[in-house]
Design a protein around this motif. Structure first.
Motif, PDB file in Angstrom:
ATOM      1  N   THR A   6       0.684  -1.082   0.244  1.00 27.04           N
ATOM      2  CA  THR A   6       0.454   0.020   0.301  1.00 27.04           C
ATOM      3  C   THR A   6       1.198   0.890   0.294  1.00 27.04           C
ATOM      4  N   LEU A   7       0.585   1.914  -0.504  1.00 28.92           N
ATOM      5  CA  LEU A   7       0.497   3.458  -0.160  1.00 28.92           C
ATOM      6  C   LEU A   7       0.558   3.955   0.846  1.00 28.92           C
ATOM      7  N   ARG A   8       1.511   4.678   1.790  1.00 25.31           N
ATOM      8  CA  ARG A   8       0.843   5.902   3.294  1.00 25.31           C
ATOM      9  C   ARG A   8      -0.260   6.750   2.588  1.00 25.31           C
ATOM     10  N   THR A   9      -0.978   6.890   3.855  1.00 27.90           N
ATOM     11  CA  THR A   9      -2.052   7.442   3.817  1.00 27.90           C
ATOM     12  C   THR A   9      -2.218   8.734   4.442  1.00 27.90           C
ATOM     13  N   VAL A  10      -2.225  10.211   3.715  1.00 19.92           N
ATOM     14  CA  VAL A  10      -2.277  11.362   4.537  1.00 19.92           C
ATOM     15  C   VAL A  10      -3.658  11.181   4.535  1.00 19.92           C
ATOM     16  N   ALA A  11      -4.384  12.657   5.413  1.00 19.25           N
ATOM     17  CA  ALA A  11      -5.275  13.485   5.555  1.00 19.25           C
ATOM     18  C   ALA A  11      -4.692  14.958   4.460  1.00 19.25           C
ATOM     19  N   ALA A  12      -4.909  15.862   4.302  1.00 21.91           N
ATOM     20  CA  ALA A  12      -5.038  17.497   3.827  1.00 21.91           C
ATOM     21  C   ALA A  12      -5.819  17.757   5.059  1.00 21.91           C
ATOM     22  N   THR A  13      -5.279  18.121   5.654  1.00 24.15           N
ATOM     23  CA  THR A  13      -5.329  19.867   7.105  1.00 24.15           C
ATOM     24  C   THR A  13      -5.297  21.602   6.038  1.00 24.15           C
ATOM     25  N   ASP A  32      -1.782  15.418   7.231  1.00 29.96           N
ATOM     26  CA  ASP A  32      -1.906  15.645   8.561  1.00 29.96           C
ATOM     27  C   ASP A  32      -0.099  15.462   9.213  1.00 29.96           C
ATOM     28  N   ASP A  33       0.472  15.223   8.156  1.00 26.33           N
ATOM     29  CA  ASP A  33       2.295  14.861   9.016  1.00 26.33           C
ATOM     30  C   ASP A  33       3.340  16.195   8.675  1.00 26.33           C
ATOM     31  N   LEU A  34       2.068  17.188   8.764  1.00 28.07           N
ATOM     32  CA  LEU A  34       3.161  18.645   8.107  1.00 28.07           C
ATOM     33  C   LEU A  34       3.738  18.563   7.036  1.00 28.07           C
ATOM     34  N   GLY A  35       3.545  17.881   6.079  1.00 28.11           N
ATOM     35  CA  GLY A  35       4.267  17.306   5.099  1.00 28.11           C
ATOM     36  C   GLY A  35       3.214  17.909   3.723  1.00 28.11           C
ATOM     37  N   PRO A  69       9.617  10.918  -6.399  1.00 23.38           N
ATOM     38  CA  PRO A  69       9.337  11.691  -5.448  1.00 23.38           C
ATOM     39  C   PRO A  69       8.131  11.067  -4.582  1.00 23.38           C
ATOM     40  N   GLU A  70       7.939  10.665  -3.621  1.00 25.02           N
ATOM     41  CA  GLU A  70       7.557  10.251  -2.737  1.00 25.02           C
ATOM     42  C   GLU A  70       5.539   9.962  -3.453  1.00 25.02           C
ATOM     43  N   LEU A  71       5.437   9.278  -3.672  1.00 21.09           N
ATOM     44  CA  LEU A  71       3.636   9.874  -4.079  1.00 21.09           C
ATOM     45  C   LEU A  71       2.772   8.362  -2.759  1.00 21.09           C
ATOM     46  N   VAL A  72       1.707   9.199  -1.792  1.00 18.30           N
ATOM     47  CA  VAL A  72       0.757   8.990  -1.536  1.00 18.30           C
ATOM     48  C   VAL A  72      -0.482   9.031  -1.774  1.00 18.30           C
ATOM     49  N   LEU A 215      -0.171  -1.734  -5.463  1.00 21.83           N
ATOM     50  CA  LEU A 215      -0.680  -0.166  -4.648  1.00 21.83           C
ATOM     51  C   LEU A 215      -1.713   0.725  -5.402  1.00 21.83           C
ATOM     52  N   ILE A 216      -2.207   0.590  -6.748  1.00 26.18           N
ATOM     53  CA  ILE A 216      -3.283   1.066  -7.264  1.00 26.18           C
ATOM     54  C   ILE A 216      -4.615   0.811  -6.361  1.00 26.18           C
TER      55      ILE A 216
END
Length: 261
Positions: A6-13, A32-35, A69-72, A215-216
């Motif tokens: 899986t790809l890493r998951t973040v939430a847009a803040t 939400d990871d501050l990235g 670049p890392e895909l999330v 990963l899709i």
């Protein structure tokens, strides 16, 4: 850490700003990871197929040793852009609620071209070969989709590749050959032997593709196939056919390269 496969998951803040270089109007968001991530929207013109191409080609390139670049995966609340004054952006955000694709933002990077810095014949040949393999029509001198960051070349923006999947239908099978015109490719004049790049990279493609298609997200895959595993197999079958046709397209790309040099 993401689960295997899986790809890493973040939430847009926070929606920061639109990036108007691309036709699909990507945006810069904070997670939400501050990235900070360049967000490709599911509600943009080419929809989920462009996101699938980004994942497959980006992760294939990474698996072949190229820098991407890392895909999330980015979960987006469509209300995030309510304060955005641009109506086009507001409409795009409203159409893109749910899971989108982010690419790690590389601060201080800038567009790369061989005229600015010689990439070396080996790297140039590998990039040219990859784009011929995946039918990426969007790495020209007009729009290189390459960044220079920390003195290294990074590959971005692969949503226009794998154009065959826009014609998926029940019973689809890959064509025996596909047209790829290398004449405008940004790396054509700098590349060394594309045949040598093929000998180095082709044996690694099946394993890299297997990883990439896992990963899709299931709900991004074309429902015409009935289930996600069958859809993933369609992408695998394309690469099998494309590699089988390599003697033809390698000769075409090599001829274009020699003519440019």
């Amino acid at each position: 850490m993401p689960l295997p496969g899986t790809l890493r998951t973040v939430a847009a803040t926070r929606y920061v700003t639109p990036l108007r270089e691309g036709g699909s109007l990507p945006g810069l968001v904070e997670g939400d990871d501050l990235g900070m991530y360049v967000l490709k929207f599911r509600g943009a013109g080419q929809g989920l197929k462009a996101l699938v191409a980004e994942v497959v080609v980006g992760e294939l390139a990474r698996g072949l040793g190229l820098r991407v670049p890392e895909l999330v995966l980015v979960d987006l609340d469509p209300d995030l852009g309510r304060a955005e004054p641009d109506e086009e952006v507001q409409e795009l955000l409203r159409a893109s609620g749910g899971r989108n694709l982010g690419s790690d933002f590389l601060p201080g990077s800038f567009d790369f071209t061989p005229a600015v810095r010689d990439p070396g014949p080996d790297l140039a040949a590998r990039v040219l070969w990859l784009d011929a393999l995946v039918l990426n029509v969007d790495r020209s001198w007009r729009n290189p989709n390459l960044l220079l960051w920390h003195r290294e070349v990074w590959l971005i923006d692969h949503g226009a590749a794998l154009y065959f999947h826009h014609r998926f239908a029940a019973g689809w099978a890959p064509a025996t050959s596909y047209r790829f015109d290398a004449a405008d490719h940004i790396m054509l004049g700098a590349a060394g032997s594309v045949e040598a790049a093929h000998e180095e990279l082709a044996p690694r493609v099946p394993a890299a593709v297997d990883r990439a298609v896992t990963l899709i997200p299931d709900d991004w895959l074309d429902p015409v196939f009935g289930d996600p595993d069958t859809a993933r197999s369609a992408y695998r079958s394309y690469f099998t056919a494309r590699l089988a046709d390599a003697p033809r397209w390698l000769a075409d790309v090599e001829a274009a390269r020699v003519a440019r040099v």
